[in-house]
Design an enzyme around this catalytic site. Sequence first.
Site, PDB file in Angstrom:
ATOM      1  N   ASP A  32      20.353-109.454  54.569  1.00  0.00           N
ATOM      2  CA  ASP A  32      20.663-109.333  53.136  1.00  0.00           C
ATOM      3  C   ASP A  32      21.372-110.597  52.681  1.00  0.00           C
ATOM      4  OD1 ASP A  32      21.654-108.377  50.527  1.00  0.00           O
ATOM      5  OD2 ASP A  32      21.074-106.405  51.264  1.00  0.00           O
ATOM      6  N   PHE A  93      13.335-103.527  51.530  1.00  0.00           N
ATOM      7  CA  PHE A  93      13.974-103.208  50.246  1.00  0.00           C
ATOM      8  C   PHE A  93      14.287-104.462  49.431  1.00  0.00           C
ATOM      9  CE2 PHE A  93      15.566 -99.726  53.030  1.00  0.00           C
ATOM     10  CZ  PHE A  93      15.130 -98.636  52.306  1.00  0.00           C
ATOM     11  N   SER A 137       7.337 -99.192  43.014  1.00  0.00           N
ATOM     12  CA  SER A 137       7.984 -98.529  41.884  1.00  0.00           C
ATOM     13  C   SER A 137       6.954 -97.855  40.995  1.00  0.00           C
ATOM     14  CB  SER A 137       8.724 -99.604  41.074  1.00  0.00           C
ATOM     15  OG  SER A 137       9.137 -99.092  39.837  1.00  0.00           O
ATOM     16  N   ALA A 138       7.391 -96.798  40.339  1.00  0.00           N
ATOM     17  CA  ALA A 138       6.542 -96.124  39.352  1.00  0.00           C
ATOM     18  C   ALA A 138       6.224 -97.044  38.184  1.00  0.00           C
ATOM     19  CB  ALA A 138       7.252 -94.876  38.840  1.00  0.00           C
ATOM     20  N   TYR A 161       8.713-107.936  36.392  1.00  0.00           N
ATOM     21  CA  TYR A 161       9.183-107.172  37.558  1.00  0.00           C
ATOM     22  C   TYR A 161       8.055-106.281  38.093  1.00  0.00           C
ATOM     23  CZ  TYR A 161      11.344-103.298  40.073  1.00  0.00           C
ATOM     24  OH  TYR A 161      11.624-102.331  41.003  1.00  0.00           O
ATOM     25  N   LYS A 165       5.763-106.215  41.737  1.00  0.00           N
ATOM     26  CA  LYS A 165       5.596-105.049  42.630  1.00  0.00           C
ATOM     27  C   LYS A 165       4.110-104.762  42.877  1.00  0.00           C
ATOM     28  CE  LYS A 165       9.775-104.094  43.588  1.00  0.00           C
ATOM     29  NZ  LYS A 165      10.313-104.106  44.934  1.00  0.00           N
ATOM     30  N   ASP A 309       9.449 -98.744  26.712  1.00  0.00           N
ATOM     31  CA  ASP A 309       9.701 -97.387  27.194  1.00  0.00           C
ATOM     32  C   ASP A 309       8.489 -96.478  26.987  1.00  0.00           C
ATOM     33  OD1 ASP A 309      12.070 -97.144  28.484  1.00  0.00           O
ATOM     34  OD2 ASP A 309      13.229 -96.454  26.753  1.00  0.00           O
TER      35      ASP A 309
HETATM   36  P1  NAD Z   1      19.736-103.265  44.981  1.00  0.00           P
HETATM   37  O1  NAD Z   1      19.830-104.449  44.072  1.00  0.00           O
HETATM   38  O2  NAD Z   1      20.916-102.372  45.082  1.00  0.00           O
HETATM   39  O3  NAD Z   1      19.322-103.711  46.436  1.00  0.00           O
HETATM   40  C1  NAD Z   1      18.492-104.801  46.720  1.00  0.00           C
HETATM   41  C2  NAD Z   1      19.061-105.511  47.948  1.00  0.00           C
HETATM   42  O4  NAD Z   1      18.211-106.599  48.294  1.00  0.00           O
HETATM   43  C3  NAD Z   1      20.457-106.074  47.679  1.00  0.00           C
HETATM   44  O5  NAD Z   1      21.303-105.800  48.767  1.00  0.00           O
HETATM   45  C4  NAD Z   1      20.204-107.581  47.532  1.00  0.00           C
HETATM   46  O6  NAD Z   1      21.325-108.335  47.883  1.00  0.00           O
HETATM   47  C5  NAD Z   1      19.025-107.760  48.482  1.00  0.00           C
HETATM   48  N1  NAD Z   1      18.184-108.920  48.176  1.00  0.00           N
HETATM   49  C6  NAD Z   1      17.563-109.219  47.006  1.00  0.00           C
HETATM   50  N2  NAD Z   1      16.873-110.357  47.128  1.00  0.00           N
HETATM   51  C7  NAD Z   1      17.042-110.794  48.410  1.00  0.00           C
HETATM   52  C8  NAD Z   1      16.581-111.904  49.148  1.00  0.00           C
HETATM   53  N3  NAD Z   1      15.813-112.846  48.583  1.00  0.00           N
HETATM   54  N4  NAD Z   1      16.922-112.017  50.447  1.00  0.00           N
HETATM   55  C9  NAD Z   1      17.711-111.081  51.030  1.00  0.00           C
HETATM   56  N5  NAD Z   1      18.200-110.013  50.386  1.00  0.00           N
HETATM   57  C10 NAD Z   1      17.864-109.869  49.087  1.00  0.00           C
HETATM   58  O7  NAD Z   1      18.452-102.439  44.507  1.00  0.00           O
HETATM   59  P2  NAD Z   1      17.938-101.040  44.995  1.00  0.00           P
HETATM   60  O8  NAD Z   1      18.013-100.103  43.847  1.00  0.00           O
HETATM   61  O9  NAD Z   1      18.552-100.657  46.284  1.00  0.00           O
HETATM   62  O10 NAD Z   1      16.385-101.379  45.182  1.00  0.00           O
HETATM   63  C11 NAD Z   1      15.823-101.641  46.454  1.00  0.00           C
HETATM   64  C12 NAD Z   1      14.338-101.918  46.267  1.00  0.00           C
HETATM   65  O11 NAD Z   1      13.727-100.810  45.626  1.00  0.00           O
HETATM   66  C13 NAD Z   1      14.045-103.127  45.381  1.00  0.00           C
HETATM   67  O12 NAD Z   1      12.938-103.816  45.918  1.00  0.00           O
HETATM   68  C14 NAD Z   1      13.682-102.510  44.038  1.00  0.00           C
HETATM   69  O13 NAD Z   1      12.807-103.336  43.301  1.00  0.00           O
HETATM   70  C15 NAD Z   1      13.001-101.227  44.487  1.00  0.00           C
HETATM   71  N6  NAD Z   1      13.053-100.161  43.459  1.00  0.00           N
HETATM   72  C16 NAD Z   1      14.252 -99.756  42.958  1.00  0.00           C
HETATM   73  C17 NAD Z   1      14.287 -98.754  41.987  1.00  0.00           C
HETATM   74  C18 NAD Z   1      15.595 -98.282  41.384  1.00  0.00           C
HETATM   75  O14 NAD Z   1      15.570 -97.673  40.317  1.00  0.00           O
HETATM   76  N7  NAD Z   1      16.740 -98.515  42.020  1.00  0.00           N
HETATM   77  C19 NAD Z   1      13.087 -98.175  41.534  1.00  0.00           C
HETATM   78  C20 NAD Z   1      11.890 -98.611  42.097  1.00  0.00           C
HETATM   79  C21 NAD Z   1      11.884 -99.601  43.064  1.00  0.00           C
HETATM   80  C1  UD1 Z   2      13.708 -98.601  34.016  1.00  0.00           C
HETATM   81  C2  UD1 Z   2      12.660 -99.680  33.828  1.00  0.00           C
HETATM   82  C3  UD1 Z   2      11.706 -99.584  35.011  1.00  0.00           C
HETATM   83  C4  UD1 Z   2      12.482 -99.761  36.340  1.00  0.00           C
HETATM   84  C5  UD1 Z   2      13.598 -98.703  36.405  1.00  0.00           C
HETATM   85  C6  UD1 Z   2      14.490 -98.902  37.614  1.00  0.00           C
HETATM   86  C7  UD1 Z   2      12.389-100.190  31.465  1.00  0.00           C
HETATM   87  C8  UD1 Z   2      11.542 -99.968  30.250  1.00  0.00           C
HETATM   88  N1  UD1 Z   2      11.986 -99.495  32.559  1.00  0.00           N
HETATM   89  O1  UD1 Z   2      13.031 -97.364  34.122  1.00  0.00           O
HETATM   90  O2  UD1 Z   2      10.713-100.589  34.909  1.00  0.00           O
HETATM   91  O3  UD1 Z   2      11.611 -99.582  37.437  1.00  0.00           O
HETATM   92  O4  UD1 Z   2      14.417 -98.787  35.224  1.00  0.00           O
HETATM   93  O5  UD1 Z   2      15.224-100.069  37.534  1.00  0.00           O
HETATM   94  O6  UD1 Z   2      13.330-100.958  31.462  1.00  0.00           O
HETATM   95  N2  UD1 Z   2      17.877 -94.577  28.195  1.00  0.00           N
HETATM   96  C9  UD1 Z   2      18.649 -94.375  27.072  1.00  0.00           C
HETATM   97  N3  UD1 Z   2      19.742 -95.174  26.890  1.00  0.00           N
HETATM   98  C10 UD1 Z   2      20.097 -96.159  27.783  1.00  0.00           C
HETATM   99  C11 UD1 Z   2      19.291 -96.357  28.924  1.00  0.00           C
HETATM  100  C12 UD1 Z   2      18.179 -95.545  29.094  1.00  0.00           C
HETATM  101  O7  UD1 Z   2      18.373 -93.505  26.267  1.00  0.00           O
HETATM  102  O8  UD1 Z   2      21.095 -96.852  27.548  1.00  0.00           O
HETATM  103  C13 UD1 Z   2      16.717 -93.700  28.396  1.00  0.00           C
HETATM  104  C14 UD1 Z   2      15.388 -94.455  28.452  1.00  0.00           C
HETATM  105  O9  UD1 Z   2      14.869 -94.612  27.169  1.00  0.00           O
HETATM  106  C15 UD1 Z   2      14.559 -93.509  29.333  1.00  0.00           C
HETATM  107  C16 UD1 Z   2      15.594 -92.872  30.272  1.00  0.00           C
HETATM  108  O10 UD1 Z   2      16.863 -93.057  29.637  1.00  0.00           O
HETATM  109  O11 UD1 Z   2      13.988 -92.494  28.556  1.00  0.00           O
HETATM  110  C17 UD1 Z   2      15.643 -93.530  31.643  1.00  0.00           C
HETATM  111  O12 UD1 Z   2      15.841 -94.929  31.481  1.00  0.00           O
HETATM  112  P1  UD1 Z   2      16.222 -95.876  32.725  1.00  0.00           P
HETATM  113  O13 UD1 Z   2      17.299 -95.264  33.501  1.00  0.00           O
HETATM  114  O14 UD1 Z   2      16.443 -97.258  32.197  1.00  0.00           O
HETATM  115  O15 UD1 Z   2      14.926 -95.814  33.637  1.00  0.00           O
HETATM  116  P2  UD1 Z   2      13.397 -96.113  33.283  1.00  0.00           P
HETATM  117  O16 UD1 Z   2      13.193 -96.422  31.864  1.00  0.00           O
HETATM  118  O17 UD1 Z   2      12.604 -94.982  33.829  1.00  0.00           O
END
Ligand code: NAD
Ligand code: UD1
Length: 350
Positions: A32, A93, A137-138, A161, A165, A309
Amino acid sequence: MKSIFVTGGAGFIGSHTCLLLLEKGFTLFILDSFVTSSQKSLKRVSLILSNKGIDIKGKIYLVEGDIKNKYDIERVFKMSFELNKIIKSVIHFAGLKSVAESVKNPFLYWENNVNGTINLLKVMVKFNCKNIVFSSSATVYKAKSNVPLFENDICEPFNPYGNTKLTIERLLKDIYNSDSSQWRIASLRYFNPVGAHESGLLGEDALGKPNNIYPLITQVAIGKIKEIKIFGSDWPTVDGTGIRDYIHIMDLAEGHFAALDYLLKEKPQFLTINLGTGIGTSVLELIRCFEKVNNIEIPFSFDNRRVGDNAFVVADNSLAKKILNWNPKRNIDDICRDGWNWQLKNPNGY
Ligand code: NAD
Ligand code: UD1
């Protein structure tokens, strides 16, 4: 098969998954760069395990380094060889995940997420490691209205982003096709991961002001933010607010274990799997649930819709249930309780 290379293991999803894998007896090599996290999450992982009487001495190796640098990745594989704990699988991750940041700086996202993954895959080939679970990711899907998303649905991300993915998923498919008798690959499409470990010691430490709804709610609850601005009150949903599929972080962690377990037991293959609960919750329902479970008021007001959104983003999770034998066990009440427990115990994060 007990040694796993985890990239990004200090982050939100990585740290919770590392905890579960250590509990299950795996040895972890974590790489990391701490660009969006810190070592403190992994210290908490050790603390939780030591509180449970689980000894992880010789089971966790943390390397500070960057997947953009292939020598950092090689260093981890070499270390596992020197220790005779040869890495056979990778959970990947490491990635940047802010949609807004990716729109402002696409180079950063393509370099980090795509080039970083290319480096990782090249080094994996060099060390003959051909099992990988990837964090997708979705966000890759083209939105549909009011029906759950299937793995075969059309993918059409609308921001850099999401493009990174989907590009990585396509890259993984090409790699699989190049040597399909060897590669075992699972691309997990997460829906909305939220909540925290039930101990309250591990959770989401969003650096700076969060953009996502769940950490915003906990920060309003703790008094750091005045109110939630709900993006849109006129969506075609039950109450006019956006519907999402919120999945407890420990259910998501269990999904990784299930995916890896399945890959290692089955024939080489390329899998794409949704990890969500299949249950939609509106923003208002989420706020009301948080208020009820924790007996706390969350002030909110309505704002305009956010660009990009959608009304309804919910998983069809029947594939994960069927082939991984995975079922999310925690509901939205658990999510609200555990996330608040974490925020209360850690008002300023780690
Ligand atoms: P996070 O930011 O908490 O964790 C990501 C980790 O990767 C961190 O520890 C960061 O320091 C490390 N990192 C990033 N770039 C790096 C690099 N170049 N080299 C080494 N380490 C690096 O995010 P998270 O929520 O734990 O997400 C993990 C993965 O899941 C990500 O790839 C993210 O895109 C994906 N994802 C997250 C969500 C979400 O809502 N949290 C949804 C869908 C997909
Ligand atoms: C968002 C990203 C998505 C990403 C995910 C995880 C957008 C459009 N989508 O998803 O690509 O994979 O985060 O990082 O940025 N909401 C509010 N007020 C706020 C924040 C959110 O009403 O201040 C609402 C949004 O309109 C949505 C719901 O809460 O209806 C969830 O939002 P959020 O938590 O940002 O997730 P996603 O939109 O699903």
